[in-house]
Enzyme design. Structure first.
Site, PDB file in Angstrom:
ATOM      1  N   SER A  47       0.836  -1.202   0.000  1.00 62.19           N
ATOM      2  CA  SER A  47       0.000   0.000   0.000  1.00 62.19           C
ATOM      3  C   SER A  47       0.875   1.258   0.000  1.00 62.19           C
ATOM      4  O   SER A  47       0.555   2.251  -0.652  1.00 62.19           O
ATOM      5  CB  SER A  47      -0.974   0.001   1.177  1.00 62.19           C
ATOM      6  N   SER A  48       1.993   1.216   0.707  1.00 65.50           N
ATOM      7  CA  SER A  48       2.900   2.376   0.737  1.00 65.50           C
ATOM      8  C   SER A  48       3.486   2.661  -0.641  1.00 65.50           C
ATOM      9  O   SER A  48       3.707   3.818  -1.002  1.00 65.50           O
ATOM     10  CB  SER A  48       4.040   2.144   1.730  1.00 65.50           C
ATOM     11  N   GLY A  57       1.935   1.843  -3.564  1.00 63.34           N
ATOM     12  CA  GLY A  57       0.810   2.356  -4.340  1.00 63.34           C
ATOM     13  C   GLY A  57       0.489   3.804  -4.009  1.00 63.34           C
ATOM     14  O   GLY A  57       0.118   4.584  -4.893  1.00 63.34           O
ATOM     15  N   ARG A  58       0.648   4.189  -2.765  1.00 62.87           N
ATOM     16  CA  ARG A  58       0.353   5.560  -2.350  1.00 62.87           C
ATOM     17  C   ARG A  58       1.392   6.561  -2.851  1.00 62.87           C
ATOM     18  O   ARG A  58       1.171   7.763  -2.794  1.00 62.87           O
ATOM     19  CB  ARG A  58       0.217   5.635  -0.833  1.00 62.87           C
ATOM     20  N   ASP A  73       4.123 -19.379 -10.957  1.00 62.97           N
ATOM     21  CA  ASP A  73       3.686 -20.768 -11.082  1.00 62.97           C
ATOM     22  C   ASP A  73       4.378 -21.613 -10.034  1.00 62.97           C
ATOM     23  O   ASP A  73       5.486 -21.284  -9.584  1.00 62.97           O
ATOM     24  CB  ASP A  73       4.036 -21.321 -12.468  1.00 62.97           C
ATOM     25  N   THR A 113      10.998 -10.290 -11.861  1.00 66.40           N
ATOM     26  CA  THR A 113      11.096  -9.068 -12.654  1.00 66.40           C
ATOM     27  C   THR A 113       9.847  -8.236 -12.404  1.00 66.40           C
ATOM     28  O   THR A 113       8.733  -8.755 -12.420  1.00 66.40           O
ATOM     29  CB  THR A 113      11.248  -9.388 -14.152  1.00 66.40           C
ATOM     30  N   LEU A 114      10.044  -6.962 -12.165  1.00 70.96           N
ATOM     31  CA  LEU A 114       8.952  -6.026 -11.895  1.00 70.96           C
ATOM     32  C   LEU A 114       8.702  -5.180 -13.133  1.00 70.96           C
ATOM     33  O   LEU A 114       9.649  -4.763 -13.806  1.00 70.96           O
ATOM     34  CB  LEU A 114       9.330  -5.118 -10.714  1.00 70.96           C
ATOM     35  N   GLU A 115       7.453  -4.918 -13.433  1.00 66.88           N
ATOM     36  CA  GLU A 115       7.063  -4.079 -14.576  1.00 66.88           C
ATOM     37  C   GLU A 115       6.599  -2.748 -13.989  1.00 66.88           C
ATOM     38  O   GLU A 115       5.439  -2.590 -13.624  1.00 66.88           O
ATOM     39  CB  GLU A 115       5.951  -4.758 -15.353  1.00 66.88           C
ATOM     40  N   GLN A 150       4.882  -7.424  -1.945  1.00 66.67           N
ATOM     41  CA  GLN A 150       4.699  -8.504  -0.981  1.00 66.67           C
ATOM     42  C   GLN A 150       4.260  -9.767  -1.702  1.00 66.67           C
ATOM     43  O   GLN A 150       3.489  -9.712  -2.654  1.00 66.67           O
ATOM     44  CB  GLN A 150       3.686  -8.103   0.087  1.00 66.67           C
TER      45      GLN A 150
END
Length: 178
Positions: free
Chosen positions: A95-96, A98-99, A112, A120-122, A139
């Site tokens: 949430s932190s 996203g804020r 999977d 990997t983060l987009e 998380q």
């Protein structure tokens, strides 16, 4: 059903979940906090082609952080290497995060059974925001699987993202037949 902290600890103890580095302080009541690794990447070309191997440029986040811009798309990576051998892992933003207007995945939040590697983060942002290596970024939550798994992800011959390194990995869509 999502695994509780107690169940996550049991699964770590029996080896079906692996998180390295592991820090007990990062375990929530039903999730485990992951952190932004030291590398980001951007695509070399501004126009991407789904049938082409689109190359990326890796760069290290400096100590003073790096300013992410809304008109750019970034690939990041988790500091943590994970393995999940009996559950379905989901990576969600905190949430932190996203804020601050940071999205950590466009569509690929589910792993999977058998995924082994750094995630990997987009990454995209709503407004300019400075980020730092090691900051909490997401998380992991774990879901039990109903039924036997015939072939785990890390055993599939066509697993494009198995064993992801500690650097972001570009799209492998071009390996699909279409």
């Amino acid at each position: 059903m999502i695994l509780s902290d107690t169940r996550i600890l049991e699964e770590i103890a029996n080896g079906s979940i692996k998180i390295e580095p592991y820090d007990r302080e990062c375990l929530g009541s039903n999730s485990y906090d992951v952190h932004l690794g030291k590398f980001l990447a951007t695509y070399k070309d501004k126009e991407l082609d789904a049938k082409k191997h689109n190359q990326i440029y890796h760069f290290e986040i400096p100590e003073e952080g790096i300013l992410l811009l809304p008109q750019e798309f970034y690939l990041g990576v988790t500091e943590e290497y994970t393995e999940t051998h009996a559950h379905v892992p989901f990576l969600e933003g905190k949430s932190s995060t996203g804020r601050l207007g940071i999205d950590i995945h466009a569509t690929a939040g589910k792993g999977d059974v058998g995924f082994c590697g750094n995630w990997t983060l987009e990454i995209s942002v709503k407004q300019p925001v400075r980020v730092y290596k090691g900051m909490p970024i997401g998380q992991l939550i774990y879901f039990p699987v109903d039924g036997e798994i015939e072939v785990k992800y890390n055993q599939k011959k066509n697993a494009k993202y198995s064993g992801q390194p500690n650097k972001p990995v570009e799209s492998m869509m071009w390996k699909n037949q279409f």
